[in-house]
Design a protein around this motif. Structure first.
Motif, PDB file in Angstrom:
ATOM      1  N   TRP A  16      -4.697  -6.605  22.654  1.00 45.33           N
ATOM      2  CA  TRP A  16      -5.562  -7.756  22.366  1.00 45.33           C
ATOM      3  C   TRP A  16      -6.541  -7.411  21.241  1.00 45.33           C
ATOM      4  O   TRP A  16      -6.749  -8.212  20.330  1.00 45.33           O
ATOM      5  N   LYS A  19      -8.230 -12.750  16.084  1.00 44.38           N
ATOM      6  CA  LYS A  19      -7.969 -12.364  17.473  1.00 44.38           C
ATOM      7  C   LYS A  19      -8.200 -13.563  18.382  1.00 44.38           C
ATOM      8  O   LYS A  19      -9.245 -14.203  18.303  1.00 44.38           O
ATOM      9  N   GLN A  58     -10.099 -14.958  24.940  1.00 41.24           N
ATOM     10  CA  GLN A  58      -9.439 -14.834  26.235  1.00 41.24           C
ATOM     11  C   GLN A  58      -9.073 -16.204  26.792  1.00 41.24           C
ATOM     12  O   GLN A  58      -8.046 -16.359  27.459  1.00 41.24           O
ATOM     13  N   LEU A  80      -5.967 -17.416  24.959  1.00 39.78           N
ATOM     14  CA  LEU A  80      -4.837 -16.558  25.315  1.00 39.78           C
ATOM     15  C   LEU A  80      -4.361 -16.857  26.733  1.00 39.78           C
ATOM     16  O   LEU A  80      -3.156 -16.940  26.992  1.00 39.78           O
ATOM     17  N   LEU A  99       0.808 -11.403  21.297  1.00 34.38           N
ATOM     18  CA  LEU A  99      -0.132 -10.597  20.502  1.00 34.38           C
ATOM     19  C   LEU A  99       0.564  -9.785  19.412  1.00 34.38           C
ATOM     20  O   LEU A  99      -0.095  -9.039  18.689  1.00 34.38           O
TER      21      LEU A  99
END
Length: 343
Positions: free
Chosen positions: A23, A33, A36, A39, A74
């Motif tokens: 991650w 990125k 959370q 994701l 990822l």
């Protein structure tokens, strides 16, 4: 039920560290990125569960399918997948060994033996047994209890035991929270415990140095960029980052050793509020907030959403809820990141 064995704990923790590395490094090659929250949505799980999978301090076993999906989403290195699968399978095997006995197996104390044993088939009319001279001293055998009645009694007993267990657990949780609240009132906020688990120095600030990867390196790099240093925020505290740190230290009258400790952090951090929010410093703030488990989009803009995330973090850490990234908030953010990774 016994707790996990050392090999099981090692596999679960190693898996969590590997998933978190994926991650953290997903921001390479110009890709942002994912938070959370986003994701977890892509994986079809809730954010709290994903946070446990990615937290080596409080790891939870990620299922093999989730591990494989994370690897794909990822874009993690292909060479990491076999190791991740092996760790997931080892952790799952450990969890299976600790799972409770299936309900269909016989208990050790034989409490259901009567209900489980078949009744002997009738052989037809029986002739009365002869009466012996001592038969008046022997009590007649008890009549067999029907299997259905034994099953009902067993179910009722289990229900009663479950109810007592819930009462006991509730009382224990209440006492535990009471003790924690009392201790918090005496000893102040739990930040000291967080600092100890995160490997903070005696001053409460973490030590970042050459060889550090992921959050320590990125925090330093983003803040160096906020001070005008042309350094890539690649999550690798290498030669160039160390050189930039030495240059920054020399410019501020600090010992130019390339290590970021309490004094260097104090000069490196930037107070952020709605009126003063340099982009790269905001990126550092948002990155650390999101990495600590407080869902925050990393945009470089100090939006009302960022201010709310900051206030949530301050409230959770028993800090003054000001919505301002001051010195104490930066320090709490840094020691809330979990263990560092050093190559």
């Amino acid at each position: 039920m016994t707790g996990p064995t050392a090999p099981d704990r090692d596999a679960v923790r190693a898996l969590a560290e590997l998933l978190r590395k994926w991650w953290e490094l997903s921001a390479r090659e110009g890709r942002p990125k994912p938070t959370q929250q986003s994701l977890a949505s892509r994986l079809g799980i809730d954010q709290t569960t994903l946070s446990r999978y990615l937290n080596p301090r409080h790891p939870s076993t990620a299922p093999l399918r989730t591990v494989e999906l994370l690897h794909t989403v990822l874009r993690a290195p292909a060479a990491d997948l076999p190791r991740a699968r092996a760790l997931a399978e080892a952790a799952a095997a450990g969890a299976a060994r600790k799972s409770p006995r299936p309900s269909g197996t016989a208990p050790a104390d034989g409490s259901d033996a009567t209900a489980a044993s078949p009744q002997a088939p009738s052989a037809g009319p029986q002739s009365p047994a002869p009466v012996s001279a001592s038969s008046h001293l022997t009590a007649p055998p008890p009549a067999p209890v029907p299997a259905a009645r034994v099953t009902c009694r067993t179910a009722a007993a289990r229900a009663a035991l479950a109810f007592l267990g819930v009462l006991t657990l509730g009382g224990g949780i209440g006492l535990g929270w009471g003790a924690l609240a009392h201790r918090a009132g005496q000893d102040g906020p739990p930040a000291a415990a967080v600092a100890a688990s995160a490997g903070a120095t005696a001053s409460g600030w973490p030590l970042a140095r050459k060889g550090d990867l992921l959050w320590k390196a990125r925090a330093v790099q983003y803040l160096l960029r906020a001070h005008g240093h042309d350094i890539e925020a690649d999550g690798d505290f290498g030669v160039r980052t160390a050189a930039a740190v030495k240059k920054f230290q020399a410019a501020h009258g600090l010992l130019a050793d390339g290590k970021v400790g309490a004094r260097t952090w104090s000069h490196l951090i930037i107070r952020i509020d709605s009126r003063h929010a340099p982009q790269q410093a905001v990126v550092a703030l948002q990155y650390l907030l999101d990495n600590s488990g407080t869902a925050t989009d990393v945009t470089g803009l100090f939006t009302p959403s960022t201010a709310r995330s900051l206030e949530t973090f301050q409230r959770d850490r028993a800090l003054p809820v000001t919505g301002v990234a001051d010195r104490d908030t930066w320090r709490a953010l840094l020691i809330s990141q979990g263990p560092g990774i050093h190559r």
